[in-house]
Design a protein around this motif. Structure first.
Motif, PDB file in Angstrom:
ATOM      1  N   LEU A 105       0.835  -1.196   0.000  1.00 14.12           N
ATOM      2  CA  LEU A 105       0.000   0.000   0.000  1.00 14.12           C
ATOM      3  C   LEU A 105       0.873   1.250   0.000  1.00 14.12           C
ATOM      4  O   LEU A 105       1.770   1.390   0.832  1.00 14.12           O
ATOM      5  N   THR A 106       0.592   2.148  -0.942  1.00 16.64           N
ATOM      6  CA  THR A 106       1.269   3.441  -0.988  1.00 16.64           C
ATOM      7  C   THR A 106       0.269   4.505  -0.565  1.00 16.64           C
ATOM      8  O   THR A 106      -0.798   4.632  -1.168  1.00 16.64           O
ATOM      9  N   VAL A 107       0.615   5.266   0.467  1.00 16.77           N
ATOM     10  CA  VAL A 107      -0.240   6.333   0.982  1.00 16.77           C
ATOM     11  C   VAL A 107       0.353   7.656   0.512  1.00 16.77           C
ATOM     12  O   VAL A 107       1.538   7.919   0.718  1.00 16.77           O
ATOM     13  N   VAL A 108      -0.480   8.469  -0.146  1.00 16.62           N
ATOM     14  CA  VAL A 108      -0.003   9.732  -0.701  1.00 16.62           C
ATOM     15  C   VAL A 108      -0.770  10.922  -0.123  1.00 16.62           C
ATOM     16  O   VAL A 108      -1.900  10.779   0.339  1.00 16.62           O
ATOM     17  N   GLU A 109      -0.127  12.082  -0.174  1.00 15.80           N
ATOM     18  CA  GLU A 109      -0.759  13.334   0.254  1.00 15.80           C
ATOM     19  C   GLU A 109      -1.905  13.649  -0.691  1.00 15.80           C
ATOM     20  O   GLU A 109      -1.795  13.431  -1.901  1.00 15.80           O
ATOM     21  N   ASP A 110      -2.999  14.193  -0.153  1.00 18.60           N
ATOM     22  CA  ASP A 110      -4.118  14.519  -1.021  1.00 18.60           C
ATOM     23  C   ASP A 110      -4.218  15.999  -1.338  1.00 18.60           C
ATOM     24  O   ASP A 110      -4.990  16.398  -2.185  1.00 18.60           O
ATOM     25  N   ASP A 111      -3.413  16.807  -0.683  1.00 13.32           N
ATOM     26  CA  ASP A 111      -3.506  18.245  -0.934  1.00 13.32           C
ATOM     27  C   ASP A 111      -2.138  18.868  -1.208  1.00 13.32           C
ATOM     28  O   ASP A 111      -1.885  20.003  -0.864  1.00 13.32           O
ATOM     29  N   ASP A 112      -1.279  18.124  -1.864  1.00  8.16           N
ATOM     30  CA  ASP A 112       0.064  18.606  -2.162  1.00  8.16           C
ATOM     31  C   ASP A 112       0.051  19.321  -3.514  1.00  8.16           C
ATOM     32  O   ASP A 112       0.195  18.703  -4.563  1.00  8.16           O
ATOM     33  N   ASP A 113      -0.148  20.630  -3.482  1.00  6.33           N
ATOM     34  CA  ASP A 113      -0.222  21.415  -4.710  1.00  6.33           C
ATOM     35  C   ASP A 113       1.130  21.560  -5.394  1.00  6.33           C
ATOM     36  O   ASP A 113       1.193  21.881  -6.577  1.00  6.33           O
ATOM     37  N   ASP A 114       2.221  21.333  -4.653  1.00  3.11           N
ATOM     38  CA  ASP A 114       3.555  21.491  -5.225  1.00  3.11           C
ATOM     39  C   ASP A 114       3.997  20.282  -6.053  1.00  3.11           C
ATOM     40  O   ASP A 114       4.889  20.398  -6.881  1.00  3.11           O
TER      41      ASP A 114
END
Length: 167
Positions: free
Chosen positions: A112-121
């Protein structure tokens, strides 16, 4: 030493005890050897696969740093596509804000890969990874794994020695 790091060490130690080989070194050496070959094979036969293979190889082509790690990751992520399996079952991804039961629903064994959901950069094709975890029987059994190749080495040992949720 915290529990997660201790568990990583115990997994490698148990593998060495059983096989007299270093788990991560052995796996990484094989991955170093076979990743370029797998990538050449994927490119040569990409017309036979779904759009998933094209997308995976395009993501690799857009990388500009840490190419060795991206090549290894792509070689591993391409395996289920190559054998025409659902890659999302073996390599599920979710947002950091998703509830844990949704993150693991339907996953019998996966990374499982968990990623940021609000990373505008971060570009859409390269999300910010916050965690990599092993899922067995819809439960997260190991977290904070440094990269996909390391995570890919662990599940076989879990299955071989009957480690599952709650142990």
């Amino acid at each position: 030493m915290n529990y997660e790091k201790d568990l990583h060490w115990k997994i490698c130690e148990e593998f060495c005890r059983v096989t007299t080989k270093d788990l991560l070194w052995t796996f990484r050496a094989a991955l170093d050897k076979y990743s370029p070959r797998l990538l050449r094979l994927y490119r040569a036969r990409k017309g036979y696969f779904s759009q998933d293979m094209d997308s995976l190889l395009e993501k690799l082509d857009e990388q500009t740093s840490d190419m060795a790690l991206h090549q290894k990751r792509t070689a591993l992520e391409g395996l289920p596509i190559f054998v025409r399996e659902n890659s999302k079952q073996l390599f599920p991804a979710c947002l950091v804000t998703d509830p844990e039961d949704e993150q693991t629903r339907g996953v019998q064994m996966g990374v499982l890969t968990v990623v940021e959901d609000d990373d505008d950069d971060a570009p859409a094709w390269l999300p910010t990874i916050t965690n990599i975890a092993i899922v067995l029987e819809e439960a997260i059994v190991l977290t904070d794994i440094p990269d996909l190749p390391t995570a890919f080495a662990y599940p076989a040992l879990f299955l071989e020695h009957g480690v599952s949720k709650g142990t």
